[in-house]
Design a protein around this motif. Sequence first.
Motif, PDB file in Angstrom:
ATOM      1  N   MET A  25       0.592  14.320   8.819  1.00  0.00           N
ATOM      2  CA  MET A  25       0.496  13.592   7.555  1.00  0.00           C
ATOM      3  C   MET A  25      -0.925  13.718   7.007  1.00  0.00           C
ATOM      4  SD  MET A  25       3.433  12.558   6.735  1.00  0.00           S
ATOM      5  CE  MET A  25       2.891  11.711   5.247  1.00  0.00           C
ATOM      6  N   GLU A  27      -1.471  12.302   3.585  1.00  0.00           N
ATOM      7  CA  GLU A  27      -1.550  11.075   2.794  1.00  0.00           C
ATOM      8  C   GLU A  27      -0.171  10.432   2.742  1.00  0.00           C
ATOM      9  OE1 GLU A  27      -3.091   8.043   0.704  1.00  0.00           O
ATOM     10  OE2 GLU A  27      -4.327   9.719   1.339  1.00  0.00           O
ATOM     11  N   SER A  28      -0.136   9.110   2.880  1.00  0.00           N
ATOM     12  CA  SER A  28       1.106   8.353   2.757  1.00  0.00           C
ATOM     13  C   SER A  28       1.038   7.511   1.490  1.00  0.00           C
ATOM     14  CB  SER A  28       1.297   7.432   3.962  1.00  0.00           C
ATOM     15  OG  SER A  28       1.453   8.200   5.127  1.00  0.00           O
ATOM     16  N   THR A  30       0.642   4.662  -0.449  1.00  0.00           N
ATOM     17  CA  THR A  30       0.245   3.261  -0.321  1.00  0.00           C
ATOM     18  C   THR A  30      -0.345   2.817  -1.651  1.00  0.00           C
ATOM     19  OG1 THR A  30      -1.887   3.935   0.595  1.00  0.00           O
ATOM     20  CG2 THR A  30      -0.183   3.340   2.170  1.00  0.00           C
ATOM     21  N   ALA A  36       2.371  11.343  -1.377  1.00  0.00           N
ATOM     22  CA  ALA A  36       2.678  11.632   0.023  1.00  0.00           C
ATOM     23  C   ALA A  36       2.442  13.124   0.203  1.00  0.00           C
ATOM     24  CB  ALA A  36       4.121  11.271   0.363  1.00  0.00           C
ATOM     25  N   ASP A 115       8.471   7.320  -0.567  1.00  0.00           N
ATOM     26  CA  ASP A 115       8.137   8.648  -1.072  1.00  0.00           C
ATOM     27  C   ASP A 115       9.185   9.234  -2.018  1.00  0.00           C
ATOM     28  OD1 ASP A 115      10.169   9.635   0.557  1.00  0.00           O
ATOM     29  OD2 ASP A 115       8.846  10.769   1.864  1.00  0.00           O
TER      30      ASP A 115
END
Length: 136
Positions: A25, A27-28, A30, A36, A115
Amino acid sequence: MEHITETATLKAPAERFTGDVHLNMIESPTSPGRLAAALVRFTPGARTNWHSHANGQTLYVTDGVGLVGTRDGSVVRVSAGETVKCPAGEEHWHGATDTTFMAHIAMVVGDTDGDGTTWLEPVTADEYAAALNTTD
């Protein structure tokens, strides 16, 4: 500024992928951001299930040779340095060819619930074989 020195390599879930796929990963989504992004590595023959994204998806190939297919039977063969943009709602899949590894950075802009990905059924062996035969 945030400096991230390492992210864990995870085995992609078998209910969403065929074959050996690993991801890191980047970037998620948030709040307030909704990006994402992940580095995804496919072994030969490995691929995603059919899926779509509420806001589309961008794939940037970093290594190897892969395939991206859509429900209408369109297939593109992609190589390192190439980008594929899948529009919002388009059902598609992507993965390595049967003889090469492929890695890409997958990027999506999520929605308010994550996402924005809708996961569907696996790409069959026949669909995958047809994709291999329809590309140059």
